[in-house]
Design an enzyme around this catalytic site. Structure first.
Site, short mmCIF file in Angstrom:
data_model
loop_
_atom_site.label_atom_id
_atom_site.label_comp_id
_atom_site.label_asym_id
_atom_site.label_seq_id
_atom_site.Cartn_x
_atom_site.Cartn_y
_atom_site.Cartn_z
N CYS A 263 1.04 -1.42 0.28
CA CYS A 263 -0.30 -0.07 -0.41
C CYS A 263 0.75 1.37 0.38
CB CYS A 263 -0.64 0.24 1.29
SG CYS A 263 -2.68 -1.10 1.50
C1 UDX Z 1 -0.56 -0.55 5.81
C2 UDX Z 1 -1.66 1.20 6.66
O1 UDX Z 1 -1.44 0.22 8.33
C3 UDX Z 1 -3.41 -0.11 6.61
O2 UDX Z 1 -3.62 1.11 7.59
C4 UDX Z 1 -3.72 0.26 5.39
O3 UDX Z 1 -5.14 -0.54 5.14
C5 UDX Z 1 -2.94 -0.53 3.77
O4 UDX Z 1 -0.85 -0.85 4.45
P1 UDX Z 1 0.39 -2.38 5.88
O5 UDX Z 1 1.18 -2.37 4.66
O6 UDX Z 1 -0.74 -4.03 6.11
O7 UDX Z 1 -0.73 -1.65 6.61
O8 UDX Z 1 1.07 -2.88 7.17
P2 UDX Z 1 1.79 -2.07 8.26
O9 UDX Z 1 2.55 -2.70 9.44
O10 UDX Z 1 1.11 -0.50 7.63
O11 UDX Z 1 3.30 -1.40 7.94
C6 UDX Z 1 4.10 -1.03 6.39
C7 UDX Z 1 5.59 -1.07 6.69
O12 UDX Z 1 6.30 -0.12 7.30
C8 UDX Z 1 6.55 -2.33 6.77
O13 UDX Z 1 7.18 -2.58 6.23
C9 UDX Z 1 6.71 -1.52 7.90
O14 UDX Z 1 7.82 -2.94 8.73
C10 UDX Z 1 7.66 -0.09 8.40
N1 UDX Z 1 7.12 0.57 9.83
C11 UDX Z 1 5.75 0.31 10.39
C12 UDX Z 1 7.84 0.77 10.40
O15 UDX Z 1 9.02 1.15 9.72
N2 UDX Z 1 8.33 1.20 11.44
C13 UDX Z 1 7.15 1.15 11.48
O16 UDX Z 1 6.96 2.20 13.30
C14 UDX Z 1 6.03 0.72 11.18
#
Ligand code: UDX
Length: 435
Positions: A263
């Site tokens: 996303c």
């Molecule tokens: C995301 C949104 O959170 C969600 O609301 C939307 O509907 C779809 O996209 P998702 O892609 O499942 O969800 O993953 P998410 O848990 O948000 O993490 C995204 C990325 O950010 C991951 O690679 C994660 O490792 C990274 N991340 C997240 C960080 O590097 N640091 C953080 O503090 C949080």
């Protein structure tokens, strides 16, 4: 019946609402009918099994079955085109098929756009296609709403059961009222705040949400990169302290190798592209994306700092998935890091508890894969932790020392406590004291 559709259908059915899942993929439908989840998502398998058994969830490739329902959710994918703009092919096709099936339905039917779509899509694309294919006008007999979904992979079911809000974008009261009623039946006393808006606002809420979260990650990664140049500074402590301020909040402040997943990158690119077409250049969002892309260089720099030139060095990549507890590698930061390392002539070996089959299919020729983490470490000159798997957290300094040719470790996910790795050459994102 992709990620959003399947999780939405399963949760609706599990709350007693009869639901039909529709997809063009016959194999997927057969699997769902057997109560088996075609994607990896905690709780989903069990939920599907129960719902199918209780006859609350059916699945079919026959779109005409929508006439057995009162509301239909469009949950098809909205991938990126090469220029970053959103590809609405699936949205248009699904709308057309849905509309054709609804032509002869006499009762009121509500169509809900749950797919992530650029502001204006529900009214300017879905509405005309729906009106043409149904032969009806959106209004008294045909409802249309935009209702974005915010669930995360890995916690999709609990996110769907406990959302912090529901956003309903509609042009008229009747469609919004039907959708609100459905959610009231679904959540009962746990109904979260329902925010009613125009379709365009609802559509933008989804992009704004992902853009903000991605920017939060790029922000803390920026602070991490600054921290690394100041001895004695630990970005995790900075994040903990600033997160106490309710205006900032503690979540999404974990520094790392950059965000991935299906996303953030896709939606930011779509929003940037859309905004530029309207004549506004969203510099902040472009910086969020550029910072993320370049975070892979920061990881490689740490490896070079400890191991010297990487040409012909054997590097172990621990973790390939874009985050833990998923087999999804879409836009994973591991791919960007592996790409840079192989350009530098490094020999790569990787391990992931779940994502290796997906990785092998697409990037199998770039990297050797091993059955366990110790196998990846064997004979390696440097190891880089790319995903925060619990299995990797359990590894101790002695495991690295026993296996590696030279015990050099880059913790790009901050899963280890640095003092416990004193015997290694150890570096971590956002830790200003490289050994
Ligand atoms: C995301 C949104 O959170 C969600 O609301 C939307 O509907 C779809 O996209 P998702 O892609 O499942 O969800 O993953 P998410 O848990 O948000 O993490 C995204 C990325 O950010 C991951 O690679 C994660 O490792 C990274 N991340 C997240 C960080 O590097 N640091 C953080 O503090 C949080």
């Amino acid at each position: 019946m992709g990620y959003v559709g399947l999780c939405t259908a399963a949760t609706f059915a599990s709350c007693g609402i009869p639901t039909i899942g529709i997809d063009i993929d016959e194999n997927r439908i057969q699997q769902i009918r057997k109560g088996q989840a075609p994607i990896h998502e905690p709780q989903l398998d069990l939920m599907l099994k129960k719902a199918v058994k209780r006859n609350l969830l059916d699945a079919t490739t026959d779109v005409s079955r929508v006439t057995d329902t009162r509301s239909s959710f469009l949950t098809v994918g909205t991938p990126s085109q090469p220029d970053g703009s959103i590809d609405l092919t699936f949205v248009k096709k699904a709308t057309e098929e849905l509309g054709t099936a609804l032509q002869n339905k006499e009762d009121y039917h509500l169509v809900v756009v749950k797919s992530t779509v650029i502001p204006g899509t529900t009214n300017n694309t879905v509405k005309p296609v729906l009106e043409q294919s149904t032969g009806k006008i959106v209004g008294p007999s045909l409802g249309l709403c935009a209702n974005p979904e915010f669930l995360k992979e890995g916690t999709a079911i609990s996110d769907a059961l406990h959302p912090d809000k529901i956003v309903i974008g509609s042009n008229d009261k009747k469609s919004a009222a039907q959708l609100t009623r459905l959610y009231r039946e679904f959540y009962r006393s746990r109904l979260p705040p329902v925010i009613t808006t125009t379709p365009e606002t609802a559509e933008l809420v989804k992009y704004a949400s992902n853009a903000f979260l991605a920017t939060k990650v790029s922000f803390i990664n920026t602070i991490a990169n600054i921290s690394q140049h100041i001895p004695g500074v630990d970005v995790n402590q900075v994040a903990e302290a600033i997160g106490r301020d309710p205006r900032i909040g503690p979540l999404f402040l974990k520094a790392g190798p950059g965000y991935g997943g299906s996303c953030f990158h896709k939606d930011l690119q779509a929003l940037i592209n859309h905004s530029q077409l309207q004549g506004y250049d969203p510099l902040l969002l472009k910086a969020t994306e550029k910072t993320n892309e370049e975070q892979a260089d920061r990881v490689v720099e740490l490896a070079e700092k400890l191991a010297g030139p990487l040409d012909q060095k054997r590097i172990a990549i621990l973790g390939l998935a874009f985050k833990k507890d998923t087999d999804d590698i879409r836009e994973a930061s591991s791919i960007r890091v592996i790409d840079r390392l192989s350009k530098k002539g490094a020999r790569l070996v990787g391990y992931d508890p779940m994502a290796m089959p997906n990785f092998e299919r697409i990037f199998g020729d770039m990297i050797e894969l091993t059955k366990d983490p110790l196998g990846a470490l064997r004979g390696a000159d440097c190891a880089i932790v790319m995903t925060e798997w619990d299995e990797l957290r359990k590894l101790k300094a002695k495991d690295y020392i026993a296996q590696m040719r030279q015990p050099i470790l880059v913790d790009a996910r901050r899963i280890y406590n640095a003092p416990e790795f004193k015997e290694l050459k150890f570096a971590a994102i956002g830790l200003g004291s490289v050994a």
